[in-house]
Design an enzyme around this catalytic site. Structure first.
Site, mmCIF file in Angstrom:
data_model
loop_
_atom_site.group_PDB
_atom_site.id
_atom_site.type_symbol
_atom_site.label_atom_id
_atom_site.label_comp_id
_atom_site.label_asym_id
_atom_site.label_seq_id
_atom_site.Cartn_x
_atom_site.Cartn_y
_atom_site.Cartn_z
ATOM 1 C CG ASP A 57 -2.206 0.616 1.090
ATOM 2 O OD1 ASP A 57 -2.246 1.655 0.408
ATOM 3 O OD2 ASP A 57 -3.191 0.095 1.628
ATOM 4 C CG ASP A 86 -4.168 5.886 0.693
ATOM 5 O OD1 ASP A 86 -5.121 5.142 0.953
ATOM 6 O OD2 ASP A 86 -3.984 6.983 1.280
ATOM 7 C CD GLU A 96 -8.636 4.722 -1.322
ATOM 8 O OE1 GLU A 96 -9.487 4.460 -0.478
ATOM 9 O OE2 GLU A 96 -7.634 5.423 -1.074
ATOM 10 C CG HIS A 138 -8.705 -0.669 5.065
ATOM 11 N ND1 HIS A 138 -8.676 -0.825 3.703
ATOM 12 C CD2 HIS A 138 -8.226 0.571 5.305
ATOM 13 C CE1 HIS A 138 -8.182 0.264 3.149
ATOM 14 N NE2 HIS A 138 -7.909 1.121 4.097
ATOM 15 C CG ASP A 139 -10.989 2.754 4.367
ATOM 16 O OD1 ASP A 139 -10.407 2.782 5.469
ATOM 17 O OD2 ASP A 139 -10.434 3.076 3.294
HETATM 18 C C1 GLC Z 1 -7.626 5.715 2.080
HETATM 19 C C2 GLC Z 1 -7.440 4.563 3.032
HETATM 20 C C3 GLC Z 1 -7.924 4.964 4.380
HETATM 21 C C4 GLC Z 1 -7.090 6.139 4.840
HETATM 22 C C5 GLC Z 1 -7.090 7.262 3.794
HETATM 23 C C6 GLC Z 1 -6.028 8.273 4.068
HETATM 24 O O1 GLC Z 1 -8.947 6.074 1.914
HETATM 25 O O2 GLC Z 1 -8.098 3.434 2.539
HETATM 26 O O3 GLC Z 1 -7.885 3.918 5.309
HETATM 27 O O4 GLC Z 1 -7.584 6.625 6.051
HETATM 28 O O5 GLC Z 1 -6.853 6.792 2.508
HETATM 29 O O6 GLC Z 1 -4.756 7.770 3.789
#
Ligand code: GLC
Length: 542
Positions: free
Chosen positions: A95, A190, A242, A316-317
């Site tokens: 990640d 990310d 993402e 995880h979110d």
């Molecule tokens: C993404 C991650 C999340 C994190 C955010 C900031 O959305 O999946 O868990 O808090 O980025 O890095």
């Protein structure tokens, strides 16, 4: 292309398996469970951040990009993980959090101390804009005593990096190269579609300011540059971006192979269909019409324009999909397997979030103090400030907290679900008494169903390669689609409700073979009755 045959499994390292008894999962725990992952059949494992971090946002606040947080183990453990996984045909995806660093990162510390060179690593302004941080409050915080403000789209301990500075890009590309050299074969980037901020930043009270910094054209330029400087030289590497608050048009551009940006993208539109008026911290039933049309829109357009989706129900979110889309008390197994078919037989790469393959559900916590996540605590305070009673605010946290997905993986019925011999960093849940790997292996239906889906993808090119067409888009209960590739056609129908329903099959599929279903099906008839949460896939070879 081979990557299309692979299924990716996501591990939240903190909660997977603890081998030291300190209550936090670790790399040796992942190594211990590699045979389990191989048995499932996945070929790549994505690990949430494992780099040194103050853990204000569970590792998404990085203070050293090129080391392993002692919380999880050592660099030698990581190298061992790569090697042992490889022996089992599993590659590792890391990640990469390249939009921001922890304010404890030396770059930010040097900037704060007055070093001009490092100040240009961040986005500093005399006047803040009206943008809202994704974790609540202003997106700007005072930069020491300087009178300036620094941008933080996330927590104030996560300072956004200035990608306009070529030195920053160069430093970040070095990070990717460093992990590539260790044998890492996958990168999850990310929130990568917010790296491209304009030179002049403007107020925008629409959508908390997001249009000002999301999917800006320069983002595509930066991704091309990163591709060329790093992973573009290795055709085996898989990348996934993402994308927050994105569009299908942009995701097509990010993923068309000839553009050399990314392999695939995550978007979140399908997981906002239970938001009331677009607001996360609400409690509303999911809107099936919206869900279906989003799947059709993304499926069709990506297919016609050769983009590539990453599909997922959980991460995880997100709270567990079973609690959001299924009457879970009665239909946990049927619901879990139907949801799995809906994405594993779809066009795109399916991701499995740890525990999904055994049908894990949201925990039943009793107090806000049981939650650890920074976003949940901020939201709870915001809800109280809006005038909700503590009970009403807590009920929303229970439904929406990211900790729903972060509870320890459930291995067996021993203490703490077999996750740790110590005290887990986030409490394990009573559901582990019935929902756990050991129980699932003895007669559970979900794990073997995932195994079968993963194997089918390798054996039927229509699943990995086929085009996408919507089927019965008007049906009030069924999400259906057709895939076609060379001489194979596949029809998939998924009943999203607890009531049986009828679907009329196109003549060509009536004589088809049942490739997979989750409920007894004696005969395929033109008018096919689907049981609650039944999924059926019919294959025709011409
Ligand atoms: C993404 C991650 C999340 C994190 C955010 C900031 O959305 O999946 O868990 O808090 O980025 O890095």
């Amino acid at each position: 292309m081979l990557f299309k045959e692979k299924v990716i499994y996501q591990i939240y390292p903190k909660s997977f398996k603890d081998t030291t008894g300190n209550g936090v999962g670790d790399l040796n725990g992942i190594i211990e469970k590699l045979p389990y992952l191989a048995e499932l059949g996945v070929e790549m494992v994505w690990l949430n951040p494992i780099f040194p971090s103050p853990q204000k946002d569970n590792g998404y606040d990085i203070k050293d990009y090129m080391a392993i947080d002692p919380l999880f183990g050592t660099m030698a453990d990581f190298e061992n993980l790569i090697a042992q996984a490889k022996d089992l045909g599993i590659e590792i995806m890391l990640d990469m959090v390249l939009n921001h660093v922890s304010t404890e990162h030396p770059w930010f510390q040097k900037a704060l101390a007055g070093d001009k060179r490092y100040q240009d690593y961040f986005i500093l302004r005399d006047e803040p804009t009206d943008w809202v941080s994704k974790f609540g409050g202003s997106a700007w915080a005072p930069f020491g005593q300087s009178g300036k403000y620094y941008l933080h789209l996330y927590d104030k301990t996560q300072a956004d990096l200035n990608w306009r500075n070529p030195e920053v890009r160069e430093a970040l590309f070095e990070v990717v190269k460093f992990w590539q050299a260790k044998g890492v074969k996958g990168f999850r980037f990310d929130v990568i579609n917010v790296i491209g901020k304009d030179e002049v930043l403007k107020d925008n009270d629409q959508f908390d300011g997001k249009p000002e910094y999301t999917d800006r054209p320069i983002t595509h330029t930066y991704l091309k540059e990163m591709n060329q400087a790093t992973y573009g030289n290795d055709p085996e590497i898989i990348t996934v971006g993402e994308m927050s608050f994105t569009t299908v048009e942009n995701c097509i551009l990010y993923t068309q192979p000839e553009r050399h940006e990314l392999t695939m993208t995550f978007n979140f539109h399908h997981l906002k269909v239970d938001y009331e008026n677009g607001q996360k911290w609400t409690d509303a039933p999911f809107d099936f019409e919206q869900l279906k049309s989003l799947f059709h829109e993304w499926g069709t357009q990506m297919s016609e324009q050769t983009g590539w989706n990453a599909w997922f129900w959980n991460n995880h979110d997100q709270p567990r999909a079973l609690n959001r889309f299924v009457e879970v008390e009665q239909y946990r197994e049927a619901g879990a397997t139907m949801l799995a078919s809906a994405i594993h037989l779809n066009r795109g790469t399916p991701y499995i979030y740890m525990g999904e393959e055994i049908g894990m559900i949201d925990p039943t916590y009793h107090s806000i103090h049981d939650y650890v996540d920074i976003e949940s605590h901020n939201a709870y305070q915001a809800l109280l400030a809006q005038g909700l009673t503590p009970a009403a605010a807590f009920a929303i946290i229970q439904k929406k907290s990211r900790d729903n997905a972060r509870i320890p993986m459930q291995w067996d019925t021993s203490a703490n679900a077999g996750f740790t011999t110590g005290t887990p960093w986030l409490a394990s849940d009573q559901q582990a008494e019935t929902i756990n790997v050991a129980a699932e292996k003895h007669g559970g239906k979900i794990f073997p169903y995932y195994q079968k889906l993963i194997a089918l993808r390798k054996n039927y090119p229509v699943i990995a390669q086929g085009t996408y067409e919507a089927f019965v888009p008007e049906h009030p209960q069924v999400y259906g689609f057709i895939r076609r590739y060379e001489n194979q056609s596949l029809l998939v129908v998924n009943n999203f409700y607890a009531a049986e329903t009828l679907v009329e099959l196109p003549a060509e599929f009536v004589a088809g073979d049942v490739l997979i279903t989750n409920t007894e099906l004696t005969e395929v008839t033109q008018k096919l009755t689907l049981q609650p949460y039944q999924t059926v896939a019919l294959l025709v070879e011409h």
